[in-house]
Scaffold this motif. Structure first.
Motif, PDB file in Angstrom:
ATOM      1  N   UNK A  79     -24.487  44.549  14.069  1.00  0.00           N
ATOM      2  CA  UNK A  79     -23.964  43.315  14.650  1.00  0.00           C
ATOM      3  C   UNK A  79     -22.432  43.349  14.671  1.00  0.00           C
ATOM      4  N   UNK A  80     -21.906  44.401  15.232  1.00  0.00           N
ATOM      5  CA  UNK A  80     -20.472  44.559  15.513  1.00  0.00           C
ATOM      6  C   UNK A  80     -19.597  44.735  14.270  1.00  0.00           C
ATOM      7  N   UNK A  81     -20.185  45.017  13.128  1.00  0.00           N
ATOM      8  CA  UNK A  81     -19.366  45.161  11.928  1.00  0.00           C
ATOM      9  C   UNK A  81     -19.951  46.223  11.008  1.00  0.00           C
ATOM     10  N   UNK A  82     -19.057  46.920  10.282  1.00  0.00           N
ATOM     11  CA  UNK A  82     -19.503  47.932   9.318  1.00  0.00           C
ATOM     12  C   UNK A  82     -19.523  47.369   7.899  1.00  0.00           C
ATOM     13  N   UNK A  83     -19.464  46.050   7.768  1.00  0.00           N
ATOM     14  CA  UNK A  83     -19.449  45.439   6.433  1.00  0.00           C
ATOM     15  C   UNK A  83     -20.854  45.303   5.867  1.00  0.00           C
ATOM     16  N   UNK A  84     -20.970  45.487   4.563  1.00  0.00           N
ATOM     17  CA  UNK A  84     -22.204  45.188   3.852  1.00  0.00           C
ATOM     18  C   UNK A  84     -22.156  43.742   3.399  1.00  0.00           C
ATOM     19  N   UNK A  85     -23.129  42.957   3.866  1.00  0.00           N
ATOM     20  CA  UNK A  85     -23.258  41.577   3.410  1.00  0.00           C
ATOM     21  C   UNK A  85     -24.268  41.589   2.271  1.00  0.00           C
ATOM     22  N   UNK A  86     -23.808  41.409   1.050  1.00  0.00           N
ATOM     23  CA  UNK A  86     -24.689  41.558  -0.111  1.00  0.00           C
ATOM     24  C   UNK A  86     -25.690  40.403  -0.212  1.00  0.00           C
ATOM     25  N   UNK A  87     -25.373  39.258   0.374  1.00  0.00           N
ATOM     26  CA  UNK A  87     -26.304  38.131   0.327  1.00  0.00           C
ATOM     27  C   UNK A  87     -27.409  38.298   1.374  1.00  0.00           C
ATOM     28  N   UNK A  88     -27.016  38.638   2.588  1.00  0.00           N
ATOM     29  CA  UNK A  88     -27.990  38.711   3.692  1.00  0.00           C
ATOM     30  C   UNK A  88     -28.695  40.062   3.748  1.00  0.00           C
ATOM     31  N   UNK A  89     -28.168  41.056   3.018  1.00  0.00           N
ATOM     32  CA  UNK A  89     -28.768  42.388   3.091  1.00  0.00           C
ATOM     33  C   UNK A  89     -28.548  43.044   4.445  1.00  0.00           C
ATOM     34  N   UNK A  90     -27.383  42.811   5.037  1.00  0.00           N
ATOM     35  CA  UNK A  90     -27.044  43.390   6.342  1.00  0.00           C
ATOM     36  C   UNK A  90     -25.961  44.449   6.169  1.00  0.00           C
ATOM     37  N   UNK A  91     -25.906  45.381   7.113  1.00  0.00           N
ATOM     38  CA  UNK A  91     -24.837  46.373   7.095  1.00  0.00           C
ATOM     39  C   UNK A  91     -25.249  47.615   6.338  1.00  0.00           C
ATOM     40  N   UNK A  92     -24.317  48.574   6.198  1.00  0.00           N
ATOM     41  CA  UNK A  92     -24.682  49.848   5.582  1.00  0.00           C
ATOM     42  C   UNK A  92     -25.072  49.678   4.114  1.00  0.00           C
ATOM     43  N   UNK A  93     -26.029  50.481   3.641  1.00  0.00           N
ATOM     44  CA  UNK A  93     -26.364  50.400   2.216  1.00  0.00           C
ATOM     45  C   UNK A  93     -25.163  50.846   1.386  1.00  0.00           C
ATOM     46  N   UNK A  94     -24.968  50.272   0.186  1.00  0.00           N
ATOM     47  CA  UNK A  94     -23.837  50.697  -0.647  1.00  0.00           C
ATOM     48  C   UNK A  94     -23.925  52.200  -0.925  1.00  0.00           C
TER      49      UNK A  94
END
Lengths: 227, 284
Positions: free
Chosen positions: B127-142
């Motif tokens: 969704x246009x970002x490389x950020x990990x959202x730790x609450x929503x579980x979105x983005x690349x895995x840590x």
């Protein structure tokens, strides 16, 4: 309409009811004021998040000039959601509403629903319907895990859990429709303004050797079939 | 393509960029670097695109190994930095030869470090970002030990400074500017005065979602429930027991508890550097 400030990060617009939220959101989505990074409709408010470099004073002034558009969201689309009404709270919902279980199902499938806003989790839509008999309180204690696809009620809303998560809503049943899929554009089936009709599906046959539940209508696979 | 191999991650390392915008109506939050100012400085040092993804390191402990020549910069929390065991300066341009090890020690002040690489960390955007959202579980895995992160193509612009001085992080008490509202009218008349007059402390139940504070409770005027409404980073949300939570990058998109005041955008970045035990004071 009351315009409240969230320091220099946001402008929160409070209106009388959900209908006004949807009308205001329709107007904002069509013509977003300059300097707004994101628009967050909710139950009685619309939050305008200020983009970096945006001017919150100018945004607040622009909001004052807006004319909400009642009924302006009809173009967001329609969705049929097949539900197996076998939820763990169905009997409790019947008790709370004074209806029989069959009447609860008939009321849920008979009502016209629309997504008012999203929140709680990506793709979790707050659906409002036109049958006040279905208003029930949240459960006294939240469950630590509600399965993906659970169809639930709380307050004036109905919702579908997009993925397994903790949750305190009353569980009516389940759907195999995948409401959130990152490989889809947009990933959410339930977007503000989408009209929804629930239909009753017969209970799924038990999984036998070589069997399994039939594929749902969106062509994807259900990622979490817990119950 | 050059890359960096994660050898150790410390307590938590995530990939972060400027955050996710335009998807809040689907229930997707902003996320992004918790200390936006330190993140921006790291990219500026390397002449990166301002939205280039970097690593956000919580409480130090990250060890990276360069695969190919990599240019990097470390900003944010004050922590010892070494390259192949030799001391290296934060807030500078660091040249890592193939195989060189970059190591971040435990910060002496602050909480979050940013490790940028020239060209940015190249993971697929969600969704246009490389950020990990730790609450929503979105983005690349840590990233985990062994994760190899490709470095993107270098920008055309060259770094123009070897060192950019940044404002030192306060070693003791953190002072943050707030603006009352949007729901200060849900609280008793003295609640705002209590918030402004008291020292609060960041508790260890703090993360990228929010800094949970201990201190004198803020009393509400009466019961009743606020219908859920949209939240911004910096919101001081007050649950019924009265201790405020300062919302950071991964805060929920909407919340049901009233917000007594909001920390100004510039100061949210400084708040993200407050480690557990830090005393916080609020002023107008």
């Amino acid at each position: 309409m009351r315009v409240l400030r969230c320091a220099d990060s946001g402008v929160l617009v409070e209106v009388a009811d959900l209908g006004e939220v949807m009308a205001l959101h329709a107007a904002l989505a069509e013509d977003p004021p300059e300097g707004v990074g994101d628009i967050v409709p909710a139950a009685r408010t619309v939050l305008l998040r200020i983009a970096p470099g945006g001017d919150p004073d100018a945004v607040a002034a622009a909001v004052g000039r807006l004319r909400p558009r009642p009924g302006g969201r009809a173009a967001a689309g329609e969705l049929e959601v097949p539900v197996q009404y076998d939820g763990r709270d169905l009997a409790g919902i019947a008790e709370l509403t004074g209806l029989t279980e069959r009447e609860v199902v008939r009321a849920h499938t008979g009502a016209e629903w629309a997504v008012a806003f999203c929140g709680f989790a990506p793709g979790f839509g707050y659906l409002v319907g036109d049958d006040p008999r279905l208003h029930v309180p949240r459960r006294g204690e939240a469950r630590t895990r509600v399965p993906a696809g659970a169809v639930a009620l709380a307050g004036e809303f109905s919702g579908i859990y997009p993925r397994a998560s903790p949750g305190g809503w009353q569980l009516l049943g389940s759907t195999e429709l995948v409401t959130w899929d990152l490989d889809r554009d947009p990933p959410a089936l339930l977007r503000p303004g989408v009209r929804v009709r629930f239909t009753e599906e017969p209970p799924a046959p038990r999984r036998g050797p070589g069997g399994g539940r039939r594929a749902h209508r969106e062509g994807g696979t259900r990622t979490d079939a817990g119950s | 393509m050059p890359a960096v191999e994660v050898v150790r991650t410390g307590a938590l390392t995530t990939v972060q960029d400027g955050g996710r915008r335009g998807h809040a109506a689907l229930g997707v939050g902003g996320s992004g670097a918790a200390d936006a100012a330190s993140y921006a400085l790291a990219n500026r040092l390397l002449a990166n695109h301002e939205g280039a993804a970097a690593l956000e390191v919580t409480m130090g402990g990250l060890v990276l190994r360069a695969r190919g020549a990599v240019t990097a910069a470390v900003t944010g929390a004050t922590c010892p930095v070494t390259v192949d065991g030799r001391g290296a300066a934060p807030d500078t341009v660091l040249h890592l030869a193939d195989g060189a090890r970059l190591r971040l020690g435990t910060p002496t002040s602050g909480l979050r470090s940013y490790v940028a690489v020239r060209g940015g960390v190249d993971v697929p955007p969600v969704l246009d970002s490389r950020s990990t959202d730790t609450l929503a579980g979105l983005g690349p895995p840590p990233p985990e030990p062994g994760t190899v992160l490709t470095v993107g193509p270098p920008p055309r612009a060259m770094p123009t400074a070897d060192w950019v001085p940044s404002r030192p992080l306060p070693a003791g008490e953190l002072s943050l500017r707030i603006v009352p509202g949007p729901r200060d009218d849900w609280f008793r008349d003295d609640a705002l005065a209590v918030l402004l007059a008291s020292a609060y402390e960041v508790t260890d139940r703090s993360d990228r979602i929010g800094a949970r504070l201990s201190g004198p409770p803020l009393a509400r005027r009466s019961g009743g429930e606020l219908p859920s409404e949209g939240m911004v980073p910096g919101s001081l949300q007050v649950p019924p027991e009265g201790r405020p939570v300062l919302f950071l990058a991964d805060h929920p998109v909407t919340g049901g508890y009233p917000v007594i005041a909001v920390v100004t955008a510039d100061d949210v970045a400084r708040a993200a550097q407050a480690r557990p035990g830090t005393a916080v004071r609020f002023h107008r």
